[in-house]
Motif scaffolding. Structure first.
Motif, PDB file in Angstrom:
ATOM      1  N   ILE A  90      -5.738  12.415  -0.596  1.00  0.00           N
ATOM      2  CA  ILE A  90      -4.353  12.455  -1.107  1.00  0.00           C
ATOM      3  C   ILE A  90      -3.533  11.350  -0.453  1.00  0.00           C
ATOM      4  N   VAL A  91      -3.476  11.375   0.861  1.00  0.00           N
ATOM      5  CA  VAL A  91      -2.539  10.476   1.545  1.00  0.00           C
ATOM      6  C   VAL A  91      -3.038   9.036   1.595  1.00  0.00           C
ATOM      7  N   GLU A  92      -4.367   8.844   1.522  1.00  0.00           N
ATOM      8  CA  GLU A  92      -4.872   7.465   1.594  1.00  0.00           C
ATOM      9  C   GLU A  92      -4.846   6.775   0.226  1.00  0.00           C
ATOM     10  N   HIS A  93      -4.567   7.556  -0.828  1.00  0.00           N
ATOM     11  CA  HIS A  93      -4.549   6.958  -2.176  1.00  0.00           C
ATOM     12  C   HIS A  93      -3.565   5.783  -2.258  1.00  0.00           C
ATOM     13  N   PRO A  94      -2.283   5.979  -1.872  1.00  0.00           N
ATOM     14  CA  PRO A  94      -1.358   4.846  -1.948  1.00  0.00           C
ATOM     15  C   PRO A  94      -1.768   3.684  -1.041  1.00  0.00           C
ATOM     16  N   PHE A  95      -2.205   4.003   0.182  1.00  0.00           N
ATOM     17  CA  PHE A  95      -2.547   2.922   1.106  1.00  0.00           C
ATOM     18  C   PHE A  95      -3.736   2.112   0.585  1.00  0.00           C
ATOM     19  N   GLY A  96      -4.756   2.832   0.076  1.00  0.00           N
ATOM     20  CA  GLY A  96      -5.919   2.147  -0.465  1.00  0.00           C
ATOM     21  C   GLY A  96      -5.527   1.276  -1.645  1.00  0.00           C
ATOM     22  N   THR A  97      -4.689   1.833  -2.526  1.00  0.00           N
ATOM     23  CA  THR A  97      -4.272   1.093  -3.729  1.00  0.00           C
ATOM     24  C   THR A  97      -3.467  -0.148  -3.342  1.00  0.00           C
ATOM     25  N   ILE A  98      -2.508   0.051  -2.448  1.00  0.00           N
ATOM     26  CA  ILE A  98      -1.636  -1.069  -2.061  1.00  0.00           C
ATOM     27  C   ILE A  98      -2.446  -2.163  -1.366  1.00  0.00           C
ATOM     28  N   LYS A  99      -3.355  -1.748  -0.516  1.00  0.00           N
ATOM     29  CA  LYS A  99      -4.128  -2.756   0.226  1.00  0.00           C
ATOM     30  C   LYS A  99      -5.095  -3.499  -0.693  1.00  0.00           C
ATOM     31  N   CYS A 100      -5.788  -2.755  -1.556  1.00  0.00           N
ATOM     32  CA  CYS A 100      -6.801  -3.403  -2.395  1.00  0.00           C
ATOM     33  C   CYS A 100      -6.182  -4.134  -3.575  1.00  0.00           C
ATOM     34  N   ARG A 101      -5.222  -3.492  -4.250  1.00  0.00           N
ATOM     35  CA  ARG A 101      -4.678  -4.106  -5.455  1.00  0.00           C
ATOM     36  C   ARG A 101      -3.742  -5.259  -5.127  1.00  0.00           C
ATOM     37  N   ALA A 102      -2.847  -5.009  -4.152  1.00  0.00           N
ATOM     38  CA  ALA A 102      -1.848  -6.031  -3.846  1.00  0.00           C
ATOM     39  C   ALA A 102      -2.288  -6.918  -2.668  1.00  0.00           C
ATOM     40  N   GLY A 103      -3.388  -6.566  -2.041  1.00  0.00           N
ATOM     41  CA  GLY A 103      -3.830  -7.349  -0.873  1.00  0.00           C
ATOM     42  C   GLY A 103      -2.795  -7.275   0.244  1.00  0.00           C
ATOM     43  N   TYR A 104      -2.084  -6.167   0.267  1.00  0.00           N
ATOM     44  CA  TYR A 104      -0.960  -6.044   1.212  1.00  0.00           C
ATOM     45  C   TYR A 104      -1.474  -5.458   2.519  1.00  0.00           C
ATOM     46  N   ARG A 105      -1.656  -6.310   3.524  1.00  0.00           N
ATOM     47  CA  ARG A 105      -2.243  -5.846   4.779  1.00  0.00           C
ATOM     48  C   ARG A 105      -1.346  -6.086   5.974  1.00  0.00           C
ATOM     49  N   HIS A 106      -0.257  -6.790   5.768  1.00  0.00           N
ATOM     50  CA  HIS A 106       0.694  -6.956   6.881  1.00  0.00           C
ATOM     51  C   HIS A 106       2.082  -7.228   6.316  1.00  0.00           C
ATOM     52  N   PHE A 107       3.079  -6.973   7.156  1.00  0.00           N
ATOM     53  CA  PHE A 107       4.454  -7.232   6.710  1.00  0.00           C
ATOM     54  C   PHE A 107       4.729  -8.731   6.718  1.00  0.00           C
ATOM     55  N   LEU A 108       5.593  -9.159   5.799  1.00  0.00           N
ATOM     56  CA  LEU A 108       5.907 -10.588   5.699  1.00  0.00           C
ATOM     57  C   LEU A 108       7.168 -10.937   6.483  1.00  0.00           C
ATOM     58  N   VAL A 109       7.929  -9.922   6.878  1.00  0.00           N
ATOM     59  CA  VAL A 109       9.210 -10.184   7.558  1.00  0.00           C
ATOM     60  C   VAL A 109       9.193  -9.528   8.942  1.00  0.00           C
ATOM     61  N   ARG A 110      10.259  -9.744   9.687  1.00  0.00           N
ATOM     62  CA  ARG A 110      10.332  -9.188  11.035  1.00  0.00           C
ATOM     63  C   ARG A 110      11.636  -8.403  11.197  1.00  0.00           C
ATOM     64  N   GLY A 111      11.602  -7.472  12.136  1.00  0.00           N
ATOM     65  CA  GLY A 111      12.803  -6.669  12.413  1.00  0.00           C
ATOM     66  C   GLY A 111      12.805  -5.400  11.583  1.00  0.00           C
ATOM     67  N   PHE A 112      13.333  -4.321  12.185  1.00  0.00           N
ATOM     68  CA  PHE A 112      13.299  -3.006  11.545  1.00  0.00           C
ATOM     69  C   PHE A 112      13.889  -3.012  10.133  1.00  0.00           C
TER      70      PHE A 112
END
Ligand code: SF4
Length: 321
Positions: free
Chosen positions: A222-244
């Motif tokens: 359940i909870v890994e579904h979004p993370f898996g999708t975002i990482k694999c589909r969008a290749g999103y593995r790190h933030f692009l900006v800095r600061g909270f």
């Protein structure tokens, strides 16, 4: 000398802020442990619904640990879903007695596998806390030798701030017990068991966890579904900006995009457009009804005044001479 003065300036900054760590590239990021590796970053928390795998609540924090996040995140999800009760599943990293208590107080039924600890006593072949069973009727713990440990008067606060009651056996009984070597250190005269003042919360949780094997097996799917999708589909593995602020903004956009495409996949484009059109119409009707209601209220308040002003301004009949 230049390096030393920079290091000293960093130490001064740490002392002034009261923090224990200083990140030079991003002041808000912290050292996190991930898959056995240490990296500087943020900790994304998310609550995902089990039916549609939509992100219901999410937050970005910089605590390296998940302990202390359970109640806040579950409450956020409960408010977003506008439900009276909620069932939440979390991994061992979220196990915290205080968080479980806060969840129970807010009508949230939590399932979190308890952390096992290091099992030091078991490894030494000695009795651990698990070998002592609580008897609610007698308000006493029964030890492996079948003897009862009774509560002492007063309350104690342990190192983590929990208020506890101590249950002890009699010195004479422990002193002659056949199991003494497995229960006590050579110098201890009797055995003591500490019970949290809200231990009943943990007992209910333990009872729930007995039959929760299947539920917990579903948790990661359940909870890994979004993370898996975002990482694999969008290749999103790190933030692009800095600061909270920026990182939170970036994550919000990413979560929104995930939810949006998820809704499109579930409903299909046609149904999604029809749903949005119906919503827009309902909003328009609501706005119109609200505006009419406001006009009605204002007129109601001034109606008597308006009527009397109208009557006064009406031309009076004159007598013809
Ligand atoms: S030492 Fe005391 S508490 Fe431990 S098993 Fe024996 S009687 Fe029970």
């Amino acid at each position: 000398m230049a390096k030393r003065s920079r290091a000293q300036a960093d130490l001064d900054r740490l002392e002034a802020s009261g923090e224990t760590r200083l990140s030079l590239t991003d002041p808000d990021a912290r050292l996190l442990a991930k898959n056995g590796q240490a990296l500087v970053g943020y900790n994304v928390q998310s609550v995902v619904d089990d039916k549609h795998k939509l992100i219901v609540a999410s937050a970005v924090v910089n605590d390296s640990s998940d302990v202390g996040q359970l109640h806040g995140m579950a409450k956020m999800a409960k408010e977003a879903l506008e439900v009276e009760t909620l069932q939440v599943l979390a991994d061992t990293g979220y196990y915290s007695s205080n968080e479980l208590k806060a969840c129970e107080d807010d009508g949230i039924v939590a399932y979190v596998p308890p952390s096992e600890g290091n099992g030091r006593l078991e490894k030494q072949g000695r009795f651990s806390r698990k070998d002592f069973s609580y008897d609610p009727a007698a308000d006493a713990y029964r030890c492996p030798a079948g003897e009862l440990l009774r509560p002492m008067k007063g309350r104690w606060q342990n190192t983590s701030g929990r208020v506890e009651i101590r249950y002890v056996n009699r010195k004479a009984i422990c002193g002659t017990c056949q199991l003494r070597a497995r229960c006590l250190t050579p110098k201890a005269p009797y055995r003591t068991v500490a019970r949290w003042e809200h231990e009943d919360v943990l007992e209910r949780h333990r009872a729930r966890m007995q039959g929760a094997g299947e539920l917990m097996r579903r948790r990661s799917g359940i909870v890994e579904h979004p993370f898996g999708t975002i990482k694999c589909r969008a290749g999103y593995r790190h933030f692009l900006v800095r600061g909270f602020n920026k990182v939170r903004g970036e994550w919000s956009l990413m979560a929104l995009c995930y939810n949006f495409t998820r809704v499109l996949n579930i409903l299909g484009f046609e149904r999604f457009v029809a749903y949005m059109a119906a919503k827009a119409l309902a909003v328009r009707e609501y706005v119109l009804a609200a505006a009419l209601h406001c006009i009605q209220l204002v007129l109601g308040a001034f109606w008597t005044h308006i009527v009397s002003r109208l009557a006064a301004s009406r031309p009076r009949p004159t007598l013809a001479g």
